[in-house]
Enzyme design. Structure first.
Site, PDB file in Angstrom:
ATOM      1  N   ASP A   1      10.590   4.577  -6.392  1.00 33.06           N
ATOM      2  CA  ASP A   1      10.202   3.414  -7.200  1.00 33.06           C
ATOM      3  C   ASP A   1      10.034   3.808  -8.659  1.00 33.06           C
ATOM      4  OD1 ASP A   1       9.987   2.060  -4.811  1.00 33.06           O
ATOM      5  OD2 ASP A   1       7.826   2.412  -4.645  1.00 33.06           O
TER       6      ASP A   1
HETATM    7  N1  URA Z   1       7.742   4.900  -0.590  1.00 40.83           N
HETATM    8  C1  URA Z   1       7.311   4.101  -1.586  1.00 40.83           C
HETATM    9  O1  URA Z   1       6.495   3.231  -1.361  1.00 40.83           O
HETATM   10  N2  URA Z   1       7.787   4.311  -2.817  1.00 40.83           N
HETATM   11  C2  URA Z   1       8.671   5.275  -3.124  1.00 40.83           C
HETATM   12  O2  URA Z   1       9.054   5.411  -4.285  1.00 40.83           O
HETATM   13  C3  URA Z   1       9.122   6.086  -2.064  1.00 40.83           C
HETATM   14  C4  URA Z   1       8.649   5.868  -0.810  1.00 40.83           C
END
Ligand code: URA
Length: 246
Positions: free
Chosen positions: A105
């Site tokens: 993310d």
């Molecule tokens: N899980 C999440 O919630 N965010 C990420 O960036 C990777 C795994």
């Protein structure tokens, strides 16, 4: 036979990064078939005898594999039509078209791999391989064993049951806690959704390892090329030998 620019040849041989390869060539330390070469654009193949400071150099890989510590506020994409910074923009290698391996993310920091090798990408991201990803999540509240147990057995999310995860509190931090969680899937915002589902919203998230390959002390925004031992950490010694990545 594949032809390389000399600069790329040196970078692929592990002698130097692309930028320092240019300096090494310009300083006259490189000979091709016995002749000093100072133009980084000179074309060479694996058949040419290339030496740096008198030592023979051979190409050990033609694909590029990078480990990076993705900073917060950078997209894990190759490009963005809204002009936001992407992980690929942080890598100053010429002549290589890199793609991020899987996603993190925008607001998650940590280990991400980049490559131009589609097979490698598949081997890491295809669900059938169940590659383990390790995260440290700062959560609001203090989860108890019975909360974590739900993650360990699998929980229902809106896109289905999760595979059993490993989950432990590694630190209590005032009204918050740091949970170390290992998952073998790669669904969208999965760790955030899993922890939210058991009542502990994520305040900060960092990915610390993929398989046995750890982020180590790579600072946010920094990257390096993978070494042989990194492939072993990702796939195990035997498997790394068979796969012949790099
Ligand atoms: N899980 C999440 O919630 N965010 C990420 O960036 C990777 C795994």
């Amino acid at each position: 036979m594949e032809e390389f620019r000399l600069q790329k040849f040196l970078a692929h041989s592990g002698v130097a990064s692309r930028r320092s390869a240019e300096e090494i060539i310009a300083s006259g330390r490189v000979f091709v078939n016995g002749k000093r070469v100072t133009d980084p654009a000179t074309k060479v193949t694996a058949r040419d005898k290339v030496t740096v400071d008198g030592k023979t150099v051979t190409v050990t890989r033609t694909k590029t594999y990078i480990i990076m510590n993705k900073p917060l506020g950078v997209l894990s994409s190759a490009s963005d039509d809204r002009g936001r910074k992407c992980v690929v923009d942080l890598v100053d290698l010429e002549d290589v078209r890199l793609y991020p391996v899987g996603r993190l993310d925008y607001d998650t920091q940590g280990i991400i791999l980049l490559t131009d090798d589609g097979d490698f990408m598949q081997r890491i991201t295809h669900p059938k391989y169940e590659m383990v990803k390790t995260y440290e999540a700062l959560v609001k509240g203090e989860p108890e064993e019975e909360d974590l147990q739900k993650l360990r057995t699998g929980i229902e999310l809106d896109d289905g049951m999760t595979l059993p995860a490993k989950a432990d509190v590694v630190k209590f931090n005032g009204p918050n806690a740091v949970v170390k969680i290992e998952i073998r899937e790669g669904r969208n915002r999965q760790v955030r959704r899993m922890l939210e589902a058991i009542g502990f919203p994520v305040l900060k998230l960092k990915r610390t390892a993929i398989g046995g390959l750890e982020l180590g002390n790579l600072r946010p925004g920094m990257w390096r090329q993978l070494k042989h031992r990194d492939f072993e950490a990702l796939f195990g010694k035997q498997e790394a030998k068979k796969l012949k990545f790099g």
